[in-house]
Design a protein around this motif. Sequence first.
Motif, mmCIF file in Angstrom:
data_model
loop_
_atom_site.group_PDB
_atom_site.id
_atom_site.type_symbol
_atom_site.label_atom_id
_atom_site.label_comp_id
_atom_site.label_asym_id
_atom_site.label_seq_id
_atom_site.Cartn_x
_atom_site.Cartn_y
_atom_site.Cartn_z
ATOM 1 N N ASP A 9 -20.170 -24.703 -14.184
ATOM 2 C CA ASP A 9 -20.246 -23.447 -14.943
ATOM 3 C C ASP A 9 -18.922 -23.066 -15.599
ATOM 4 O O ASP A 9 -18.892 -22.175 -16.455
ATOM 5 N N LEU A 10 -17.824 -23.705 -15.200
ATOM 6 C CA LEU A 10 -16.508 -23.289 -15.666
ATOM 7 C C LEU A 10 -16.164 -23.882 -17.029
ATOM 8 O O LEU A 10 -16.659 -24.930 -17.416
ATOM 9 N N ARG A 11 -15.279 -23.188 -17.719
ATOM 10 C CA ARG A 11 -14.700 -23.709 -18.950
ATOM 11 C C ARG A 11 -13.304 -23.116 -19.118
ATOM 12 O O ARG A 11 -12.925 -22.156 -18.431
ATOM 13 N N CYS A 12 -12.507 -23.697 -20.011
ATOM 14 C CA CYS A 12 -11.110 -23.299 -20.174
ATOM 15 C C CYS A 12 -11.011 -21.904 -20.789
ATOM 16 O O CYS A 12 -11.585 -21.652 -21.851
ATOM 17 N N PRO A 13 -10.260 -20.978 -20.165
ATOM 18 C CA PRO A 13 -10.096 -19.643 -20.742
ATOM 19 C C PRO A 13 -9.074 -19.591 -21.869
ATOM 20 O O PRO A 13 -8.965 -18.574 -22.552
ATOM 21 N N VAL A 14 -8.309 -20.679 -22.074
ATOM 22 C CA VAL A 14 -7.263 -20.689 -23.098
ATOM 23 C C VAL A 14 -7.818 -21.128 -24.448
ATOM 24 O O VAL A 14 -7.707 -20.425 -25.449
ATOM 25 N N CYS A 15 -8.443 -22.309 -24.477
ATOM 26 C CA CYS A 15 -8.946 -22.826 -25.753
ATOM 27 C C CYS A 15 -10.395 -22.449 -26.002
ATOM 28 O O CYS A 15 -10.923 -22.701 -27.087
ATOM 29 N N SER A 16 -11.050 -21.890 -25.011
ATOM 30 C CA SER A 16 -12.414 -21.357 -25.111
ATOM 31 C C SER A 16 -13.521 -22.405 -25.079
ATOM 32 O O SER A 16 -14.666 -22.068 -24.801
ATOM 33 N N THR A 17 -13.216 -23.649 -25.381
ATOM 34 C CA THR A 17 -14.285 -24.643 -25.468
ATOM 35 C C THR A 17 -14.094 -25.836 -24.544
ATOM 36 O O THR A 17 -15.028 -26.605 -24.337
ATOM 37 N N GLY A 18 -12.880 -26.010 -24.013
ATOM 38 C CA GLY A 18 -12.590 -27.204 -23.230
ATOM 39 C C GLY A 18 -13.283 -27.224 -21.876
ATOM 40 O O GLY A 18 -13.413 -26.195 -21.210
ATOM 41 N N GLN A 19 -13.738 -28.409 -21.498
ATOM 42 C CA GLN A 19 -14.297 -28.601 -20.164
ATOM 43 C C GLN A 19 -13.150 -28.715 -19.154
ATOM 44 O O GLN A 19 -12.082 -29.228 -19.465
ATOM 45 N N LEU A 20 -13.393 -28.263 -17.943
ATOM 46 C CA LEU A 20 -12.386 -28.345 -16.892
ATOM 47 C C LEU A 20 -12.762 -29.456 -15.920
ATOM 48 O O LEU A 20 -13.828 -29.426 -15.316
ATOM 49 N N ARG A 21 -11.884 -30.432 -15.792
ATOM 50 C CA ARG A 21 -12.078 -31.465 -14.775
ATOM 51 C C ARG A 21 -11.195 -31.126 -13.583
ATOM 52 O O ARG A 21 -10.127 -30.531 -13.725
ATOM 53 N N VAL A 22 -11.642 -31.516 -12.427
ATOM 54 C CA VAL A 22 -10.949 -31.126 -11.202
ATOM 55 C C VAL A 22 -10.206 -32.310 -10.604
ATOM 56 O O VAL A 22 -10.697 -33.441 -10.599
ATOM 57 N N LYS A 23 -9.007 -32.040 -10.149
ATOM 58 C CA LYS A 23 -8.222 -32.986 -9.372
ATOM 59 C C LYS A 23 -8.119 -32.410 -7.969
ATOM 60 O O LYS A 23 -7.381 -31.450 -7.723
#
Length: 286
Positions: A9-23
């Motif tokens: 459900d998450l996405r980047c709050p900075v660029c608005s469209t980027g997917q967030l991958r987890v490390k």
Amino acid sequence: MLTIEMLSDLRCPVCSTGQLRVKIEKQEDNKIVEGRLICDKSGEIFPVRSGIPNLIPMTKMASAEWRMWQDHLDGFQERRKQRAENPERLAAKMGKKSQPQRKFAEFTRIHRGKILDIGCGPGKFRFYFDRNVVTYYGLDPIVLPEVENFPFVRALSEYIPFKDSTFSHMIIISALDHFKDLDMFSKEALRVLKPDGKLHIIQSIHEIKGLMSAVKMLTHQLKDLLEDRATKVNSPKAPKHISEFSTSSLQACLTSYFSVEAVNTYHYRWYSPTKLFLTLSPLSVD
């Protein structure tokens, strides 16, 4: 806390469209305890510490307006601390929330779906729903110990780190007066709500429409005066409330983006500000 289920459900709050991958550096069952969230578009990195993802876009926080808002937030935290440490003080008693949340929960008529509670604090509102049919997420810039017990992100209402059309309901409980930019929030709320989603708000209103409302207004001002000097932590210019509302001004802030579906008021103690209950629907965007 950040769970594996939340990641989709998450996405980047900075660029608005980027997917967030987890490390992931440490994981306990479905909880991500330590690690990083990395935007695949901007490369922005968001830390996860003790199960809490920090999705506040720090690159956006450098302006003077956001520094003032941070001073306001520090004052809010100081007031919360003083009330907890000195419960017998008059201002603490006057400021103690009765939390008419049960009445508000009944007003919202939420029976199922996915909820985002913005300004969730300790997340008490989740207890009014059946977790088998309602999924509850909390969002707040302040991290309280209780947030380790439910899905939570540290984030801002103006930069909501979730994908478009994620939520069937959004809740704001007595927090709208701490938002920095209501226009930015409204656009974000419109984005993350489903087209048939609902925005539910409970907020204190301050207006004089007779003797009793005048007493409430004076009591509110007295409480603010008693707390004000002791809680200007970093800046004497930092406001205690970013906004204060009347019934009409609150609705006017939102009706460019939402239509009002239901309205009610709640009165608790004679000196407590009137609580306005609102349910709003997103306006269609052509």
